[in-house]
Scaffold this active site. Structure first.
Site, short mmCIF file in Angstrom:
data_model
loop_
_atom_site.label_atom_id
_atom_site.label_comp_id
_atom_site.label_asym_id
_atom_site.label_seq_id
_atom_site.Cartn_x
_atom_site.Cartn_y
_atom_site.Cartn_z
N LYS A 54 0.34 3.27 -2.94
CA LYS A 54 -0.84 4.14 -3.06
C LYS A 54 -0.46 5.63 -2.92
O LYS A 54 -1.14 6.51 -3.45
CB LYS A 54 -1.88 3.78 -2.00
CG LYS A 54 -2.48 2.40 -2.23
CD LYS A 54 -3.33 1.95 -1.07
CE LYS A 54 -3.89 0.56 -1.35
NZ LYS A 54 -4.53 -0.06 -0.20
N SER A 56 0.81 -1.24 0.00
CA SER A 56 0.00 0.00 0.00
C SER A 56 0.83 1.28 0.00
O SER A 56 0.27 2.36 -0.20
CB SER A 56 -0.94 0.03 1.20
OG SER A 56 -2.02 -0.83 0.97
N TYR A 59 -4.50 3.78 8.06
CA TYR A 59 -5.84 3.18 8.15
C TYR A 59 -6.55 3.55 9.44
O TYR A 59 -6.41 4.66 9.92
CB TYR A 59 -5.76 1.66 7.95
CG TYR A 59 -5.00 1.38 6.71
CD1 TYR A 59 -5.57 1.67 5.48
CD2 TYR A 59 -3.68 0.94 6.75
CE1 TYR A 59 -4.87 1.49 4.31
CE2 TYR A 59 -2.97 0.75 5.59
CZ TYR A 59 -3.57 1.04 4.38
OH TYR A 59 -2.87 0.87 3.24
N VAL A 64 1.11 -3.62 3.85
CA VAL A 64 1.09 -4.92 4.53
C VAL A 64 2.37 -5.74 4.31
O VAL A 64 2.52 -6.80 4.91
CB VAL A 64 -0.14 -5.79 4.17
CG1 VAL A 64 -1.42 -5.20 4.72
CG2 VAL A 64 -0.23 -6.05 2.68
N TYR A 78 -3.26 -2.69 -10.48
CA TYR A 78 -3.18 -2.46 -9.03
C TYR A 78 -2.30 -3.51 -8.35
O TYR A 78 -1.40 -3.17 -7.56
CB TYR A 78 -4.60 -2.48 -8.45
CG TYR A 78 -4.68 -2.44 -6.94
CD1 TYR A 78 -4.66 -1.21 -6.28
CD2 TYR A 78 -4.78 -3.61 -6.19
CE1 TYR A 78 -4.73 -1.17 -4.89
CE2 TYR A 78 -4.86 -3.57 -4.81
CZ TYR A 78 -4.83 -2.36 -4.16
OH TYR A 78 -4.89 -2.31 -2.79
#
Ligand code: DON
Length: 303
Positions: free
Chosen positions: A66, A63, A239, A257, A187
């Site tokens: 992102k 992530s 998060y 992760v 992705y």
């Protein structure tokens, strides 16, 4: 500030907790990564590099990608991005479907999975091979050759049922332009990019330097956009643990992760820590503690 000494102290103090937590196993290819690894790096805006432990071992950035896809999306679309993705903390896990349904297919922010899928969709519209565009964006920022791991990408793609569900839901609300398959392919590949702590710490130095990369890559974002991105990292980058993270660490940060976390000390440096075992929200357990010690020992944070 002698960052090398600070990093040595942190690595020493954290020895007993390295390996505590759980390595992400929902991506089968990541389940075999040894949890007994720890690395941390600081790259200052003047170019000094400080590193400790496994800071030069590459890992799956997941992530953290992102952050970079959002930067690319902002470069392409500017403020228009916010008509398709919000900028509020979600308070839910990064792969939750419930909120997305309740909010008509508009993800709360670009750092939860559906928000990142919208950014990837924007890249799919612009680039024939979007994952290669992400890799090419990262090479000059990190100063090294970057690749994605095909086995990790394929492993996630085969098991990405929840992300497929989110993408289909957004498609049904008209918030996905490309096919679900094309967006998921791109992705999973950009999530499978591999980098090490030194490369990642260097790649985020532009966020510590008003949007301009300090080693000659020029303006990546305007100063105002860089400020906003740092704010999003602080409020949404870790998060549903983002509040606790701001409380304990006090720096804009983005986790993945794979066990990596990048953080930004505005006006000073980029930081990256990696240790694969995670706490339940999906952030590296030792990595979060290391960043907490970093701001405590240096006495510096954004607050
Ligand atoms: O989509 C996923 O679930 C992964 N490729 C990335 C998730 C992730 O890294 C969230 N991090 N904490």
């Amino acid at each position: 500030m002698d960052y090398s000494e600070v990093l040595q102290q942190i690595a020493h103090e954290l020895k007993p907790v390295i390996g505590q937590g759980k390595v992400a196993s929902y991506i089968p290819e990541l389940a075999s990564v040894s949890p007994h690894q720890f690395g941390m790096a600081v790259v200052t805006i003047s170019g000094e590099v400080h590193a400790v432990g496994d800071a030069r071992t590459r890992f799956s950035i997941q992530s953290i990608s992102k952050l970079f896809t959002l930067v690319m999306t902002l470069q392409l679309e500017g403020e228009r991005v916010w008509s398709r993705v919000g900028r509020e903390p979600s308070g839910t896990p990064f792969n939750s479907l419930v909120q997305l349904e309740a909010e008509n297919g508009k993800p709360r922010n670009p750092f939860i999975n559906p928000g990142a899928l919208v950014c990837t969709d924007i890249l799919c519209t612009r680039y024939a091979v979007p994952e290669n565009a992400v890799v090419e964006f990262l090479r000059p920022l990190s100063g090294t050759e970057i690749h994605y791991n095909r086995a990790v990408a394929a492993s996630e793609r085969r098991t990405s049922h929840r992300n497929a569900a989110m993408a289909h839901l957004m498609k049904s609300f008209g918030n996905l332009g490309n096919s679900v398959e094309d967006v998921l392919d791109a992705y999973c590949r950009h999530c499978a990019i591999e980098m090490n702590c030194v490369e990642l710490a260097r790649a985020v130095t532009f966020l510590a330097h008003g949007g301009t990369h300090p080693s000659g890559q020029g303006e990546i974002l305007t100063t105002s956009m860089a400020k906003r991105l740092n704010a999003l990292m602080l409020t949404c980058g870790t998060y549903d643990a983002a509040g606790d993270f701001a409380f304990r660490v006090g720096l804009p940060a983005k986790s993945g992760v794979g066990g990596g976390i990048v953080a930004v000390m505005p006006g000073e440096c980029g930081v990256c820590v990696w240790s694969p075992a995670l706490e339940p929200s999906g952030n590296s357990l030792a990595g979060s503690l290391a960043l907490e010690r970093f701001t405590d020992i240096t006495g510096r944070s954004i607050f």
